[in-house]
Design an enzyme around this catalytic site. Structure first.
Site, PDB file in Angstrom:
ATOM      1  N   LYS A 180       0.841  -1.210   0.024  1.00  0.00           N
ATOM      2  CA  LYS A 180      -0.008   0.046   0.051  1.00  0.00           C
ATOM      3  C   LYS A 180       1.010   1.236  -0.142  1.00  0.00           C
ATOM      4  CE  LYS A 180      -2.847  -3.297   0.160  1.00  0.00           C
ATOM      5  NZ  LYS A 180      -3.967  -3.695   0.170  1.00  0.00           N
TER       6      LYS A 180
HETATM    7  C1  LIG Z   1      -5.005  -4.902   1.074  1.00  0.00           C
HETATM    8  C2  LIG Z   1      -6.149  -4.511   0.950  1.00  0.00           C
HETATM    9  C3  LIG Z   1      -7.195  -4.940   1.931  1.00  0.00           C
HETATM   10  C4  LIG Z   1      -6.568  -5.973   3.171  1.00  0.00           C
HETATM   11  O1  LIG Z   1      -5.478  -5.227   3.923  1.00  0.00           O
HETATM   12  P1  LIG Z   1      -4.620  -5.820   5.007  1.00  0.00           P
HETATM   13  O2  LIG Z   1      -3.888  -4.576   5.585  1.00  0.00           O
HETATM   14  O3  LIG Z   1      -3.572  -6.745   4.171  1.00  0.00           O
HETATM   15  O4  LIG Z   1      -5.399  -6.469   5.900  1.00  0.00           O
HETATM   16  C5  LIG Z   1      -8.266  -5.030   2.006  1.00  0.00           C
HETATM   17  N1  LIG Z   1      -9.281  -4.634   0.998  1.00  0.00           N
HETATM   18  C6  LIG Z   1      -8.279  -4.043  -0.140  1.00  0.00           C
HETATM   19  C7  LIG Z   1      -9.118  -3.384  -1.274  1.00  0.00           C
HETATM   20  C8  LIG Z   1      -6.846  -4.180  -0.229  1.00  0.00           C
HETATM   21  O5  LIG Z   1      -6.210  -3.754  -1.336  1.00  0.00           O
END
Ligand SMILES: *Cc1c(COP(=O)(O)O)cnc(C)c1O
Length: 381
Positions: A180
């Site tokens: 992210k």
């Molecule tokens: C990465 C992601 C998640 C999950 O995030 P984590 O922190 O890995 O649990 C949920 N929704 C979307 C759209 C994502 O891109």
């Protein structure tokens, strides 16, 4: 040349912040978590923020606080990371998958078509950092008495109609996974403007405990905790929060770098026929968490063949976002779901390398290689 697909940007300062925190011996949720929450709320313009272990646990708590229960339906896109739908199932509810638009975001008209008497909430996703049309969904929620929840996993730094994502509704969930925009290794955050939601989120994330460790530690008098409801251990550690504080300080620069990368891609790839690049405007200000290009009808090479050819020349890519209802865990129950546009976008798109630290020379190599691959196809040159 070898080009990676994604890399987190972590420097000596992050290491120093983590180091300093370790030496205070307060390593789990404590003063650094609180500082990170305050700074995060300030950055997003939300009244409150609650740090948790990841975005999936953030979404789980959001479902609980929104009162979603067994038998309820929650409308969400199938074109998203699987955690979007999993969190609905954690509370025993049923995800109802809606279609997406050209911008890979959930389509308000299809959402309206899928509302039933069991619908309790709409879970919108700001896909790859591109804000969904929040106002449209707020209106739908008001008209149909539904809760709005935002999966903003990729959208820290995005803004909608000039205001940062995080302040527009009452349950907005962020991710700090290394893929992210900012990272704490793993980590998540929920922003809200409602004091009652904030209070309950902070209780639920630490076992349902009425007072947190720090308050107990700092109290002049002896205080005992109560356990008011069945909670969870979804805490973030202070070591992670320290890293997050530094990452947040870098956020504006991260966004600039990602936009610069997108600009370079656009300059190089704009002229290629039948290749659709991501759109961008100030009202829907994206982070470019991922850079997705669409191979439209007439594009001379199939998606997987293109990925393979790029891979052979040292360039890592990923296929477009896969659909949740087609995963094994969902397939059987959702076999009747038909989302032709989502399928089209999923099958025909490819994610190009995108991260802070990608150089202009690397982008040029990616783009030149892509052009060379296309040009070797006789029908096209
Ligand atoms: C990465 C992601 C998640 C999950 O995030 P984590 O922190 O890995 O649990 C949920 N929704 C979307 C759209 C994502 O891109």
């Amino acid at each position: 040349m070898k080009v990676a697909f994604a890399k987190p940007y972590l420097g000596h300062e992050e290491a120093q912040y983590a180091y300093d925190t370790i030496l205070t011996s307060w390593v789990t949720q404590g003063p650094k978590v609180q500082e990170f929450e305050e700074k995060f709320a300030q950055r997003t313009g939300a009244k409150y923020a609650t740090a948790v272990s990841n975005c999936t646990t953030a979404l789980h708590l959001a479902m609980i606080v929104a009162g979603i229960q067994a038998g309820d339906e929650v409308i969400c896109p199938s074109m998203s990371y699987i955690a979007t739908a999993n969190c609905i199932r954690y509370v025993g509810a049923t995800p109802v998958f809606a279609e997406v638009n050209e911008d890979y975001n959930i389509d308000p008209n299809d959402v309206i078509a899928k509302i039933t008497p069991k619908t309790k909430a709409i879970l919108i996703v700001h896909q790859m950092g591109m804000p969904a049309d929040i106002d449209a969904f707020k209106t739908i929620c008001e008209q149909h008495h539904l809760q709005l929840i935002e999966d903003a996993a990729c959208a820290i730094g995005s803004s909608y109609k000039g205001k940062p994502i995080g302040q527009h509704s009452d349950l907005v969930c962020f991710s700090f996974h290394p893929r992210k925009v900012i990272t704490t290794g793993d980590g998540g955050m929920i922003t809200t403007n409602r004091p009652d939601y904030d209070k309950r989120l902070k209780i639920l994330r630490q076992h349902g405990m009425s007072v947190n460790d720090r308050a107990r530690h700092e109290a002049k008098d002896l205080i005992f905790e109560d356990y008011e409801e069945v909670g969870y251990n979804y805490r973030m550690t202070d070591i992670q929060a320290a890293v997050g504080i530094k990452q947040l300080e870098r956020l504006d620069w991260f966004i600039e770098q990602r936009h610069q990368t997108a600009k370079w891609y656009k300059e190089e790839l704009n002229e290629i026929p039948h290749l659709q690049l991501p759109s961008h405007n100030e009202d829907f200000f994206t982070t470019y968490q991922s850079y997705s290009v669409l191979l439209k009808k007439g594009f001379p090479i199939e998606r997987d063949a293109l990925m393979r050819a790029l891979h052979q020349r040292g360039i890592a890519t990923r296929r477009g976002i896969v659909l949740i209802h087609q995963q094994i865990a969902y397939q059987q129950e959702f076999s009747s779901v038909a989302l032709p546009h989502s399928e089209y976008l999923s099958n025909q798109s490819i994610l190009l390398p995108m991260y802070v630290g990608l150089t202009q020379a690397e982008i040029q190599y990616v783009c030149n290689t892509l052009k060379e691959i296309i040009q070797t196809i006789p029908s096209f040159s």
